[in-house]
Enzyme design. Structure first.
Site, PDB file in Angstrom:
ATOM      1  N   ASN A  42       0.858  -1.110   0.502  1.00 59.42           N
ATOM      2  CA  ASN A  42       0.120   0.217  -0.026  1.00 59.42           C
ATOM      3  C   ASN A  42       0.870   0.845   0.031  1.00 59.42           C
ATOM      4  OD1 ASN A  42       0.233  -0.776   2.769  1.00 59.42           O
ATOM      5  ND2 ASN A  42      -1.168   0.117   3.657  1.00 59.42           N
ATOM      6  N   GLU A  44       0.061   5.026   0.352  1.00 57.52           N
ATOM      7  CA  GLU A  44      -0.744   6.077   0.737  1.00 57.52           C
ATOM      8  C   GLU A  44      -0.086   7.395   0.531  1.00 57.52           C
ATOM      9  OE1 GLU A  44      -0.949   5.319   5.517  1.00 57.52           O
ATOM     10  OE2 GLU A  44      -2.087   3.993   4.982  1.00 57.52           O
ATOM     11  N   ASN A  45      -1.051   8.167   0.870  1.00 59.24           N
ATOM     12  CA  ASN A  45      -1.053  10.288   0.476  1.00 59.24           C
ATOM     13  C   ASN A  45      -1.521  10.880   1.374  1.00 59.24           C
ATOM     14  OD1 ASN A  45      -1.306  12.803  -1.387  1.00 59.24           O
ATOM     15  ND2 ASN A  45      -0.387  11.195  -2.398  1.00 59.24           N
ATOM     16  N   CYS A  53      -3.902   0.920  -2.708  1.00 55.72           N
ATOM     17  CA  CYS A  53      -3.803  -0.052  -1.820  1.00 55.72           C
ATOM     18  C   CYS A  53      -2.863  -1.436  -2.464  1.00 55.72           C
ATOM     19  CB  CYS A  53      -5.343  -1.264  -1.943  1.00 55.72           C
ATOM     20  SG  CYS A  53      -6.044  -0.694  -1.142  1.00 55.72           S
ATOM     21  N   GLU A  55      -3.244  -4.512  -3.214  1.00 57.74           N
ATOM     22  CA  GLU A  55      -3.266  -5.421  -4.563  1.00 57.74           C
ATOM     23  C   GLU A  55      -3.515  -4.713  -5.663  1.00 57.74           C
ATOM     24  OE1 GLU A  55      -4.561  -4.921  -1.536  1.00 57.74           O
ATOM     25  OE2 GLU A  55      -5.989  -6.393  -1.038  1.00 57.74           O
ATOM     26  N   CYS A  87     -10.042  -5.071   0.383  1.00 56.69           N
ATOM     27  CA  CYS A  87     -11.163  -4.420   0.453  1.00 56.69           C
ATOM     28  C   CYS A  87     -12.478  -3.851  -0.677  1.00 56.69           C
ATOM     29  CB  CYS A  87     -10.692  -2.827   0.763  1.00 56.69           C
ATOM     30  SG  CYS A  87     -10.537  -1.953  -0.741  1.00 56.69           S
ATOM     31  N   CYS A  90     -10.715  -3.052  -4.414  1.00 54.35           N
ATOM     32  CA  CYS A  90      -9.631  -4.286  -3.749  1.00 54.35           C
ATOM     33  C   CYS A  90     -10.375  -5.453  -5.242  1.00 54.35           C
ATOM     34  CB  CYS A  90      -8.786  -4.509  -3.267  1.00 54.35           C
ATOM     35  SG  CYS A  90      -7.295  -3.364  -2.716  1.00 54.35           S
TER      36      CYS A  90
END
Ligand code: THU
Length: 133
Positions: A42, A44-45, A53, A55, A87, A90
Site C-alpha cells: 500500500n 498512502e498519500n 492498496c 493489491e 477492500c 480491490c
C-alpha cells in the site's frame, strides 16, 4: 509455487509499505499463469483518497508489464490480529482480471490465514460483457 511461498512474498512486500497515516502495512503477491510473481504494497498519500492498496499496486505492476492472466493472489496484513480481506474496491479490481475460481489467500500470518476465492469474496459480479479485449 506453494500458497505459503506466495504468502511469504506478500509478507515481504508489506515491509515496503508506505503507510505513515494508517500505520497499517499491507503486502500483496500476484502469481501469473506464466509463473511470475508481481508484488505490491500500500502506498498512502496525505490526500487520503489518493492512497493505493497493495493489491492495486501489484495488479498495476503486472498489467503494465503485459501480464493479465493470474493464478492466485496472496495478501498479508502483518499488523492485524485477524486475516483482513481485500477492500471493496480491490475486490472489483481483482475481479477485472481474475477468473471467479482464482484463489485469494489472505492473512496476518501463515498461521492465521484464509484461503478463499474471487467468487466467494465478490459474488454476483456483473458487466463482463462490456469488455472487448
Ligand atoms: N489496504 C490495502 O492495502 N489493501 C486492502 O485491501 C485493505 C486496505 C490499505 C489501505 C491503507 O493504506 C491501509 O490499508 C488502511 O486502510
Amino acid at each position: 509455487m506453494t500458497y505459503k511461498e506466495l504468502f511469504d512474498k506478500a509478507l515481504e512486500a508489506s515491509e515496503k509499505s508506505y503507510s505513515p497515516y494508517s500505520h497499517f502495512p499491507v503486502g500483496a503477491a500476484l502469481l501469473t499463469e506464466s509463473g511470475k510473481v508481481f508484488c505490491g504494497c500500500n502506498v498512502e498519500n496525505r490526500s487520503f483518497g489518493a492512497t493505493r492498496c497493495a493489491e492495486q499496486t501489484a495488479i498495476q505492476k503486472a498489467v503494465s508489464e503485459g501480464e493479465k492472466e493470474f493464478a492466485a493472489i496472496a495478501i498479508a496484513t502483518p499488523k492485524s490480529d485477524y486475516p483482513v480481506g481485500p477492500c471493496g474496491v480491490c475486490r472489483q479490481i481483482i475481479s477485472e482480471f481474475a477468473d471467479e475460481k482464482m484463489p485469494v489467500i489472505y492473512g496476518c500470518s501463515w498461521e492465521n490465514h484464509i484461503e478463499s476465492d474471487v467468487e466467494t469474496l465478490y459474488p454476483s459480479d456483473s458487466l463482463h460483457e462490456l469488455g472487448s479485449n
